[in-house]
Design an enzyme around this catalytic site. Structure first.
Site, PDB file in Angstrom:
ATOM      1  N   SER A 195       0.850  -1.187   0.000  1.00 36.47           N
ATOM      2  CA  SER A 195       0.000   0.000   0.000  1.00 36.47           C
ATOM      3  C   SER A 195       0.886   1.238   0.000  1.00 36.47           C
ATOM      4  CB  SER A 195      -0.953  -0.027   1.209  1.00 36.47           C
ATOM      5  OG  SER A 195      -1.879   1.030   1.155  1.00 36.47           O
ATOM      6  N   THR A 196       0.779   2.101   0.997  1.00 32.90           N
ATOM      7  CA  THR A 196       1.549   3.349   1.012  1.00 32.90           C
ATOM      8  C   THR A 196       3.041   3.076   0.870  1.00 32.90           C
ATOM      9  OG1 THR A 196      -0.112   4.342   2.454  1.00 32.90           O
ATOM     10  CG2 THR A 196       2.016   5.450   2.317  1.00 32.90           C
ATOM     11  N   HIS A 240      -2.692  -1.076  -3.328  1.00 31.97           N
ATOM     12  CA  HIS A 240      -3.870  -0.223  -3.110  1.00 31.97           C
ATOM     13  C   HIS A 240      -3.750   1.044  -3.958  1.00 31.97           C
ATOM     14  CE1 HIS A 240      -4.272  -2.118   1.173  1.00 31.97           C
ATOM     15  NE2 HIS A 240      -4.776  -2.903   0.234  1.00 31.97           N
ATOM     16  N   MET A 252      -0.179   1.066   5.042  1.00 30.82           N
ATOM     17  CA  MET A 252      -0.983   1.336   6.224  1.00 30.82           C
ATOM     18  C   MET A 252      -1.926   0.175   6.509  1.00 30.82           C
ATOM     19  SD  MET A 252      -2.084   5.337   5.788  1.00 30.82           S
ATOM     20  CE  MET A 252      -2.923   5.050   4.235  1.00 30.82           C
ATOM     21  N   ASP A 261      -4.180  -5.004   5.941  1.00 31.54           N
ATOM     22  CA  ASP A 261      -4.653  -5.825   4.832  1.00 31.54           C
ATOM     23  C   ASP A 261      -3.558  -6.803   4.401  1.00 31.54           C
ATOM     24  OD1 ASP A 261      -6.352  -6.732   2.800  1.00 31.54           O
ATOM     25  OD2 ASP A 261      -5.559  -5.283   1.342  1.00 31.54           O
TER      26      ASP A 261
END
Length: 347
Positions: A167-168, A193, A287, A290
């Site tokens: 993600s991030t 993401h 973050m 998940d």
């Protein structure tokens, strides 16, 4: 209670007002200044010393990317970009991430649902940005390998699937990992993401830079070695078996852990098909949590698993949850993960 300071940079007053309302709905945050262009922003930074800045990708007088490149080496503060959903907006956003931006948000479409989602995402990203080491991120980004994959002797891989979630900070992390891959790698499926339009451009950029067969996944594609599939924005990427072959399956099922695509959706589909012992799983910077539950299921079923360590993660969220849950077999710095995945795929 600590109250953090935010600076909003956007040429539209109405947008600045909306972002201000969103930010100040969280009692931990206060907007200390606004700016309509990069020159004003520079002055406001010196005056207010904000903890985080939001920045529109397209700015008058100076491009947002040029501003970032000039600003961050001198004033290293976390920057969250606001981008349009257009191809041009997505392209500029990737340049911003490479220039050291912390993360980005796609501007909402205007529906009540999209406004609420964007507000929630912004607040989550603001809080995650606290403590972000901009200078370390700039150094990492400048050392990402840009060369084409080296020609290697043919390696026999016993595992058929590589499954990666992030993600991030993941766009640069994925690029780093894939830079170690070769054209003979097992089939690789990646969930990053990211909104629609961004994933297609991301796949194209990676393919151009790395010389591998990298594509945004479509529904019902044969999963075969030498191909990297990127989950498209707003679709879960899962695996299905038909006969003796494996195919991609895209679904619009409900979000998992607040995400679509979801890393857990991919990992759990592989575990359900009983191909964990034919797979290598990796969880990178991001973050939230998940992918952690899905990675644990995979590991318990014979998958060899890797997680990014804290020091090299932009956000040590997803890898931390997975590690603390016992889902990570090998925790490594980012620059070692690609080679480790290759080695594990031979076992």
């Amino acid at each position: 209670m600590t109250v953090y300071k935010a600076l909003i940079v956007d040429d539209q007053k109405s947008v600045r007002s909306m972002i201000r309302r969103w930010i100040e709905s969280d009692p931990n945050w206060k907007v200390v200044a606004e700016a309509s262009n990069p020159f004003e922003a520079r002055d406001r930074i010196l005056e207010t010393n904000p903890d985080v800045m939001t920045l529109d990708v397209h700015m008058p007088e100076m491009d947002g990317i040029e501003f970032l490149k000039k600003l961050l080496p001198q004033y290293p503060l976390p920057v969250i970009m606001f981008s349009s959903h257009t191809t041009e907006g997505a392209s500029t956003t990737f340049e911003a991430l490479e220039a050291g931006a912390f993360d980005f948000l796609a501007k909402p479409s205007g529906t009540p649902e999209s406004l609420e989602e964007t507000k929630a995402d912004l607040l989550e990203k603001l809080n995650s940005a606290i403590g972000f080491n901009v200078q370390s991120n700039l150094i990492r980004n400048t050392t990402i390998l840009k060369a084409k994959p080296k020609q290697e002797s043919i390696i026999s891989y016993k595992r058929k699937f590589i499954l990666i979630g992030s993600s991030t900070g993941g766009t640069n992390a994925i690029r780093t990992v894939l830079s170690s891959f070769n054209e003979n790698m097992p089939a690789t499926l990646i969930v990053q993401h990211m909104p629609q339009n961004f994933t297609l451009l991301f796949a194209k950029r990676l393919k151009s830079e790395l010389g591998l067969e990298i594509r945004e996944a479509q529904n019902h594609e044969l999963i075969q070695s030498g191909t990297v599939f990127i989950a498209p924005g707003d679709f879960h990427l899962t695996i299905q078996k038909i006969g003796t072959e494996y195919f991609t399956k895209l679904t619009k099922a409900e979000k998992q852990n607040g995400h679509r695509p979801s890393v857990d959706a991919l990992f759990e589909s592989a575990e359900a098909l009983k191909i964990a012992d034919q797979s290598v799983g990796a969880i990178l910077t991001g973050m939230g949590g998940d992918g952690a539950k899905g990675l644990l299921k995979l590991k318990n079923s014979g998958c060899l698993t890797v997680g990014q360590n804290k020091d090299t993660s932009v956000v040590y969220g997803m890898p931390r949850v997975a590690f603390e849950m016992g889902a990570v077999g090998y925790q490594l710095p980012l620059d070692q993960i690609g080679e480790k995945i290759k080695a594990l795929a031979q076992l």
